[in-house]
Motif scaffolding. Structure first.
Motif, PDB file in Angstrom:
ATOM      1  N   THR A   3       0.830  -1.210   0.000  1.00  0.00           N
ATOM      2  CA  THR A   3       0.000   0.000   0.000  1.00  0.00           C
ATOM      3  C   THR A   3       0.862   1.256   0.000  1.00  0.00           C
ATOM      4  O   THR A   3       0.672   2.163  -0.817  1.00  0.00           O
ATOM      5  CB  THR A   3      -0.945  -0.013   1.210  1.00  0.00           C
ATOM      6  N   LEU A   4       1.836   1.333   0.906  1.00  0.00           N
ATOM      7  CA  LEU A   4       2.681   2.528   0.987  1.00  0.00           C
ATOM      8  C   LEU A   4       3.657   2.605  -0.176  1.00  0.00           C
ATOM      9  O   LEU A   4       4.032   3.708  -0.599  1.00  0.00           O
ATOM     10  CB  LEU A   4       3.425   2.539   2.322  1.00  0.00           C
ATOM     11  N   GLY A   5       4.053   1.457  -0.705  1.00  0.00           N
ATOM     12  CA  GLY A   5       4.958   1.463  -1.850  1.00  0.00           C
ATOM     13  C   GLY A   5       4.359   2.164  -3.047  1.00  0.00           C
ATOM     14  O   GLY A   5       5.057   2.844  -3.801  1.00  0.00           O
ATOM     15  N   PHE A   6       3.047   2.023  -3.234  1.00  0.00           N
ATOM     16  CA  PHE A   6       2.374   2.730  -4.323  1.00  0.00           C
ATOM     17  C   PHE A   6       1.957   4.138  -3.900  1.00  0.00           C
ATOM     18  O   PHE A   6       2.096   5.086  -4.675  1.00  0.00           O
ATOM     19  CB  PHE A   6       1.157   1.936  -4.804  1.00  0.00           C
ATOM     20  N   ARG A   7       1.442   4.276  -2.695  1.00  0.00           N
ATOM     21  CA  ARG A   7       0.955   5.595  -2.276  1.00  0.00           C
ATOM     22  C   ARG A   7       2.079   6.630  -2.259  1.00  0.00           C
ATOM     23  O   ARG A   7       1.897   7.773  -2.702  1.00  0.00           O
ATOM     24  CB  ARG A   7       0.328   5.471  -0.882  1.00  0.00           C
ATOM     25  N   ARG A   8       3.231   6.267  -1.765  1.00  0.00           N
ATOM     26  CA  ARG A   8       4.315   7.239  -1.626  1.00  0.00           C
ATOM     27  C   ARG A   8       5.069   7.500  -2.928  1.00  0.00           C
ATOM     28  O   ARG A   8       5.913   8.388  -2.985  1.00  0.00           O
ATOM     29  CB  ARG A   8       5.267   6.787  -0.520  1.00  0.00           C
ATOM     30  N   LEU A   9       4.737   6.738  -3.950  1.00  0.00           N
ATOM     31  CA  LEU A   9       5.364   6.994  -5.249  1.00  0.00           C
ATOM     32  C   LEU A   9       4.992   8.370  -5.778  1.00  0.00           C
ATOM     33  O   LEU A   9       5.789   9.022  -6.469  1.00  0.00           O
ATOM     34  CB  LEU A   9       4.943   5.897  -6.231  1.00  0.00           C
ATOM     35  N   SER A  10       3.809   8.847  -5.458  1.00  0.00           N
ATOM     36  CA  SER A  10       3.402  10.172  -5.928  1.00  0.00           C
ATOM     37  C   SER A  10       4.267  11.275  -5.332  1.00  0.00           C
ATOM     38  O   SER A  10       4.346  12.379  -5.884  1.00  0.00           O
ATOM     39  CB  SER A  10       1.928  10.438  -5.590  1.00  0.00           C
ATOM     40  N   ARG A  11       4.948  10.998  -4.220  1.00  0.00           N
ATOM     41  CA  ARG A  11       5.829  12.003  -3.609  1.00  0.00           C
ATOM     42  C   ARG A  11       6.959  12.376  -4.559  1.00  0.00           C
ATOM     43  O   ARG A  11       7.478  13.498  -4.504  1.00  0.00           O
ATOM     44  CB  ARG A  11       6.398  11.467  -2.292  1.00  0.00           C
ATOM     45  N   VAL A  12       7.360  11.443  -5.396  1.00  0.00           N
ATOM     46  CA  VAL A  12       8.422  11.727  -6.370  1.00  0.00           C
ATOM     47  C   VAL A  12       8.004  12.875  -7.276  1.00  0.00           C
ATOM     48  O   VAL A  12       8.797  13.761  -7.605  1.00  0.00           O
ATOM     49  CB  VAL A  12       8.742  10.465  -7.200  1.00  0.00           C
ATOM     50  N   LEU A  13       6.735  12.883  -7.670  1.00  0.00           N
ATOM     51  CA  LEU A  13       6.233  13.925  -8.559  1.00  0.00           C
ATOM     52  C   LEU A  13       6.072  15.257  -7.843  1.00  0.00           C
ATOM     53  O   LEU A  13       5.911  16.293  -8.482  1.00  0.00           O
ATOM     54  CB  LEU A  13       4.890  13.494  -9.159  1.00  0.00           C
ATOM     55  N   ARG A  14       6.102  15.205  -6.537  1.00  0.00           N
ATOM     56  CA  ARG A  14       5.995  16.436  -5.743  1.00  0.00           C
ATOM     57  C   ARG A  14       7.354  16.892  -5.216  1.00  0.00           C
ATOM     58  O   ARG A  14       7.427  17.732  -4.327  1.00  0.00           O
ATOM     59  CB  ARG A  14       5.023  16.223  -4.584  1.00  0.00           C
ATOM     60  N   GLY A  15       8.424  16.303  -5.735  1.00  0.00           N
ATOM     61  CA  GLY A  15       9.764  16.697  -5.329  1.00  0.00           C
ATOM     62  C   GLY A  15      10.171  16.184  -3.966  1.00  0.00           C
ATOM     63  O   GLY A  15      11.054  16.766  -3.320  1.00  0.00           O
ATOM     64  N   GLN A  16       9.551  15.104  -3.519  1.00  0.00           N
ATOM     65  CA  GLN A  16       9.852  14.543  -2.204  1.00  0.00           C
ATOM     66  C   GLN A  16      10.259  13.080  -2.344  1.00  0.00           C
ATOM     67  O   GLN A  16       9.748  12.192  -1.665  1.00  0.00           O
ATOM     68  CB  GLN A  16       8.616  14.666  -1.302  1.00  0.00           C
ATOM     69  N   SER A  17      11.210  12.831  -3.226  1.00  0.00           N
ATOM     70  CA  SER A  17      11.598  11.462  -3.582  1.00  0.00           C
ATOM     71  C   SER A  17      12.049  10.644  -2.390  1.00  0.00           C
ATOM     72  O   SER A  17      11.843   9.423  -2.335  1.00  0.00           O
ATOM     73  CB  SER A  17      12.709  11.484  -4.636  1.00  0.00           C
ATOM     74  N   SER A  18      12.668  11.280  -1.409  1.00  0.00           N
ATOM     75  CA  SER A  18      13.213  10.527  -0.278  1.00  0.00           C
ATOM     76  C   SER A  18      12.112   9.850   0.527  1.00  0.00           C
ATOM     77  O   SER A  18      12.343   8.812   1.152  1.00  0.00           O
ATOM     78  CB  SER A  18      14.034  11.443   0.621  1.00  0.00           C
TER      79      SER A  18
END
Length: 513
Positions: free
Chosen positions: A390-405
């Motif tokens: 669940t978090l592996g997919f949900r947090r992928l969108s952070r990459v698009l928001r400049g929060q890759s870490s």
């Protein structure tokens, strides 16, 4: 002068009882000593066009506890058979359930209202026909979570404690669940009559299911009606299982008596949501061989549909059995490609990837195949590093928001080169329309990738508290969280986290029978 409301509590119109004689046993629920509300689904009642306030009152409590049979009800136990873990039982049936009746919603949708845990029936096979508070609340919680996730499912109108103590591995407080479904006809319903060579009943079932669930087939006649039904059910099941896979849901007991012809998820027994991604994940205590593991669900769905196809052979071609088998086999063999198409589109949306017009079967050098490989490679990364699905997919969108870490920190440090290589492939597949477009893609991903699922340790804590000492606070809190699965809320931050090793090690679910 009496002011009592004399209108029926339910505006019943009981099609199954009226039209499907011989497919059920009329029966009434057992009386219970001290009913009390666990939870009443006010919003669902309103959406069904029912008098929610009245149904949620003491009057409704007596009805939904089984103590009063409401006006217009025709309670009955449905007959069905089924393959259970691959072994065929020619007679199962509603051993602790009763179809109370049917209502038609303001939108014109016909719905079954049924009890679960309402006592012994002619199909109980030695069981007591009862249910405990824990399993009843599990079905309430998970079915409503699935509805919030947009996945076809039966729903729960009410959970009522009965005041009884029932015997399981230990004494447990009893309860009754009121389930709402598009219908309760299952693959096993067809198997019951096929096993008896009752072709007339099979034909009646086909007509019933077509008229209720697949009106586009209303003009189909003879063999094409049965074959068309098989195709239609297969399509719905392919889409349903793809949706399960997209949220890491494991049904746990995909017997043929637990597969509906309507395409809804039904019977939330040993179900659970996978956390660390592993296709071989099994939670059910009775699934010793992993038959119903997460990754096996598509293949089991096809196996179940094959059993349905076998029941329909006399209606597909009564004169030429070889031709009937060939026609049904052609439909069944189309399942993997059909499922793959739905699975690919589910995961494309999870990755924010637009669909393509070039979709084709696996193995072809198309954009669809590149997307398929991209998804599978990401799943392998999740598996290799034990990352929460669940978090592996949900947090992928952070990459698009400049929060890759915030995404990459879920993986082990040695995964960094693989993450960089994969993310470059993924980003190159997204339309590049500037910062605003990237933010819009992230929003679209967050709208399909839930942050909150019924985490197993949270579910167990809530059910334990509700069962003993009868404290519903944790349940109510968790229900509120999982029925709003997509919108991040600071107050619910802990509920989004995966369980610790101590919480997840050896976790098992049980049927609750």
């Amino acid at each position: 002068m009496s002011t009592a409301n004399t209108t029926p509590l339910f505006p019943f119109d009981n099609q199954f009882a009226r039209d499907m004689q011989g497919m059920f046993a009329p029966w009434e629920p057992a009386k219970v000593p001290a009913p009390r509300w666990l939870r009443f689904n006010h919003a669902l009642a309103e959406s069904m066009g029912l008098e929610a306030d009245r149904l949620g009152s003491d009057e409704g409590l007596q009805v939904l506890a089984g103590n009063v049979v409401p006006e217009g009800a025709t309670p009955l136990a449905q007959a069905y058979a089924g393959h259970q873990f691959g072994g065929f039982s020619p007679q199962l049936g509603d051993g602790r359930a009763l179809l109370l009746g049917e209502v038609v919603t303001p939108e014109g949708k016909r719905l079954d209202i049924a009890f679960k845990g309402s006592g012994r029936t002619p199909f109980s096979r030695g069981g007591d026909g009862k249910a405990a508070v824990g399993p009843v609340l599990r079905e309430y919680l998970i079915s409503e979570a699935m509805y919030a996730l947009g996945i076809p499912t039966t729903r729960t109108l009410a959970a009522v404690a009965t005041g009884e103590t029932i015997a399981r591995d230990r004494p447990l407080p009893g309860a009754i669940l009121t389930r709402v479904a598009s219908s309760h006809v299952r693959v096993g319903t067809f198997q019951f009559f096929a096993a008896r060579g009752d072709i007339d009943s099979l034909r009646k079932l086909v007509n019933f299911v077509v008229n209720r669930h697949y009106p586009a087939l209303a003009d189909a006649e003879g063999p094409e009606r049965a074959l068309g039904l098989l195709r239609a059910v297969q399509t719905r099941q392919a889409k349903l299982i793809a949706q399960w896979m997209g949220v890491a849901f494991i049904h746990g007991v995909m017997n043929t008596d637990n597969m509906t012809l309507s395409g809804e998820t039904i019977d939330y027994g040993p179900c659970a949501f996978m956390e660390a991604y592993d296709p071989q994940t099994v939670f059910s205590s009775i699934d010793h061989g992993g038959r119903y593991a997460y990754g096996n669900q598509p293949g089991i769905a096809q196996w179940n549909l094959t059993r349905l196809a076998e029941t329909l052979l006399p209606l597909i071609d009564a004169e030429d059995s070889d031709k009937a088998v060939a026609l049904a086999t052609e439909v069944i063999e189309a399942f993997p490609a059909e499922f793959d198409g739905h699975w690919l589109n589910v995961h494309r949306r999870k990755l924010g990837i637009p669909a393509t017009q070039e979709d084709g079967p696996p193995g072809q050098d198309t954009e669809a195949e590149q997307d398929r490989n991209l998804v599978n490679d990401y799943l392998q990364l999740l598996h290799r590093h034990g990352v929460d699905f669940t978090l592996g997919f949900r947090r992928l969108s952070r990459v698009l928001r400049g929060q890759s870490s915030e995404w990459s920190s879920q993986f082990a440090a040695q995964a960094e080169p693989d993450l960089q290589a994969w993310s470059q492939r993924w980003l190159s597949r997204l339309p590049s329309d500037g910062t605003v477009a990237r933010s819009e893609h992230a929003d679209a991903m967050d709208a399909v990738n839930p942050l909150y699922i019924p985490r197993n340790h949270l579910v167990e804590n809530a059910l334990d508290a509700a069962s003993d000492p009868g404290d519903m606070a944790l349940f109510e809190r968790l229900l509120a969280i999982v029925t709003r699965p997509f919108d991040e809320r600071e107050a619910d931050a802990l509920a989004a986290l995966a369980g610790t090793p101590e919480q997840t090690q050896g976790f098992r679910t049980f049927c609750g029978t």
